[in-house]
Design an enzyme around this catalytic site. Structure first.
Site, PDB file in Angstrom:
ATOM      1  N   ASP A  72      -3.529   1.392  13.388  1.00 20.20           N
ATOM      2  CA  ASP A  72      -3.827   2.074  12.129  1.00 20.20           C
ATOM      3  C   ASP A  72      -5.320   2.051  11.807  1.00 20.20           C
ATOM      4  OD1 ASP A  72      -3.788  -0.691  11.713  1.00 20.20           O
ATOM      5  OD2 ASP A  72      -1.978  -0.648  10.514  1.00 20.20           O
ATOM      6  N   ASN A 141       5.709  -7.717   2.819  1.00 21.52           N
ATOM      7  CA  ASN A 141       6.798  -6.821   2.414  1.00 21.52           C
ATOM      8  C   ASN A 141       7.522  -6.239   3.625  1.00 21.52           C
ATOM      9  OD1 ASN A 141       4.992  -4.941   3.381  1.00 21.52           O
ATOM     10  ND2 ASN A 141       4.723  -3.831   1.465  1.00 21.52           N
ATOM     11  N   HIS A 143       6.138  -4.739   6.251  1.00 23.96           N
ATOM     12  CA  HIS A 143       5.560  -3.577   6.922  1.00 23.96           C
ATOM     13  C   HIS A 143       5.097  -3.929   8.336  1.00 23.96           C
ATOM     14  CE1 HIS A 143       1.390  -4.539   4.957  1.00 23.96           C
ATOM     15  NE2 HIS A 143       1.310  -4.850   6.234  1.00 23.96           N
ATOM     16  N   GLU A 148       5.130   1.247   5.381  1.00 18.26           N
ATOM     17  CA  GLU A 148       5.571   0.497   4.214  1.00 18.26           C
ATOM     18  C   GLU A 148       7.085   0.643   4.033  1.00 18.26           C
ATOM     19  OE1 GLU A 148       3.573  -1.532   2.948  1.00 18.26           O
ATOM     20  OE2 GLU A 148       1.711  -0.677   2.157  1.00 18.26           O
TER      21      GLU A 148
HETATM   22  C1  F6R Z   1      -2.934  -4.060  10.698  1.00 21.00           C
HETATM   23  C2  F6R Z   1      -1.488  -4.042  10.628  1.00 21.00           C
HETATM   24  C3  F6R Z   1      -0.750  -4.749   9.534  1.00 21.00           C
HETATM   25  C4  F6R Z   1      -0.949  -6.264   9.587  1.00 21.00           C
HETATM   26  C5  F6R Z   1      -0.191  -6.926   8.447  1.00 21.00           C
HETATM   27  C6  F6R Z   1      -0.411  -8.435   8.414  1.00 21.00           C
HETATM   28  O1  F6R Z   1      -3.368  -3.360  11.850  1.00 21.00           O
HETATM   29  O2  F6R Z   1      -0.899  -3.440  11.455  1.00 21.00           O
HETATM   30  O3  F6R Z   1       0.626  -4.432   9.650  1.00 21.00           O
HETATM   31  O4  F6R Z   1      -0.470  -6.760  10.810  1.00 21.00           O
HETATM   32  O5  F6R Z   1      -0.617  -6.370   7.231  1.00 21.00           O
HETATM   33  O6  F6R Z   1      -1.731  -8.678   8.078  1.00 21.00           O
HETATM   34  P1  F6R Z   1      -2.302 -10.183   8.002  1.00 21.00           P
HETATM   35  O7  F6R Z   1      -2.296 -10.686   9.390  1.00 21.00           O
HETATM   36  O8  F6R Z   1      -3.682 -10.015   7.436  1.00 21.00           O
HETATM   37  O9  F6R Z   1      -1.375 -10.930   7.114  1.00 21.00           O
END
Ligand code: F6R
Length: 248
Positions: A72, A141, A143, A148
């Site tokens: 992303d 959550n 994702h 989401e």
């Molecule tokens: C970012 C991504 C997100 C993160 C998720 C966890 O490329 O794909 O899905 O893996 O938000 O983020 P952290 O590791 O910061 O808790």
């Protein structure tokens, strides 16, 4: 129908979990002539890239044969902004190893009109032969990427609006401006098309999401539960993230 054959590996420290994920990536690079890696960002991934860079500096691996696709990118952030995922990947990983940067891809979230970004990215992944190993973190959550809650299981790379919880969680990466409200993300369907998936989750804040994702069936309220339907998923956890018992 569930075809899940997920494996759950639990470690006593975050670092041991991150080292295991790095080792799985290194094994893929050794096994495949032209490996295609799906990469993730987020705080959880930082020690993984640290271990990969250390392996390169020891002379244990070359990344020269790799092509990478990140999950992303934020919309509207110049690549050089420190909060962009391009900058993050350069700083943590690409700038320190022998990877050919012209083969490191992120969704081009500055392109206009935004509705073609997804198609272009999907085509590039296909032309590279598909993703051999997709690395994933998980949001509190549930994702994955920026899919989401409510995202369709067959969704593909597209423009998405981030939920308030995600904006709040990622605010720590932005000091000069608010977190962009939109991003382009690989879809759940794009992720499920990878040949192997490795999810890393550490810390007690992820325990509920891990539990929800690995118990029962696909629930749109927890996008990571779609991984139940993939035939080769490894959940790599520390004890804090694994503290709620699950069937995975
Ligand atoms: C970012 C991504 C997100 C993160 C998720 C966890 O490329 O794909 O899905 O893996 O938000 O983020 P952290 O590791 O910061 O808790």
């Amino acid at each position: 129908m569930l075809v899940s054959s997920s494996q759950r590996l639990t470690f006593s420290t975050e670092d041991a979990a991150a080292q295991t994920v790095a080792d799985l990536i290194l094994a893929t690079i050794r096994d495949i002539a032209e490996p295609v890696l799906g990469l993730a960002t987020g705080a959880t991934m930082e020690p993984v890239y640290g271990h990969l860079v250390a392996a390169y500096k020891r002379g244990d691996v070359s990344f020269a044969r790799c092509t990478t696709f990140n999950l992303d990118e934020y919309v509207g952030l110049p690549a050089e902004h420190p909060g962009s995922y391009r900058s993050t990947m350069n700083n943590l990983f690409f700038d320190h190893v022998d990877i050919d940067k012209s083969r490191t891809f992120l969704p081009d979230a500055l392109q206009d009109p935004t509705d073609v970004i997804g198609e272009v990215y999907e085509r590039k992944i296909e032309e590279a032969g598909g993703i051999d190993l997709q690395l994933l973190g998980i949001g509190r959550n549930g994702h994955i990427g920026f899919n989401e809650p409510g995202s369709a299981k067959d969704s593909r790379t597209r423009l998405v609006e981030l939920h308030a919880e995600t904006l709040e969680a990622n605010a720590r990466f932005f000091t000069d401006r608010p977190v962009p409200a939109y991003a382009v993300t690989m879809g759940i369907g794009t992720i499920l098309a990878a040949r192997q998936i490795v999810v890393l989750a550490t810390g007690s804040g992820k325990a509920d999401a891990v539990f929800h994702a690995t118990n029962g069936n696909f629930d749109p309220a927890c996008p990571a539960s779609a991984l139940l339907e993939h035939c080769n998923v490894k959940w790599v956890l520390d004890t804090a993230a694994a503290r709620l018992k699950s069937a995975a």
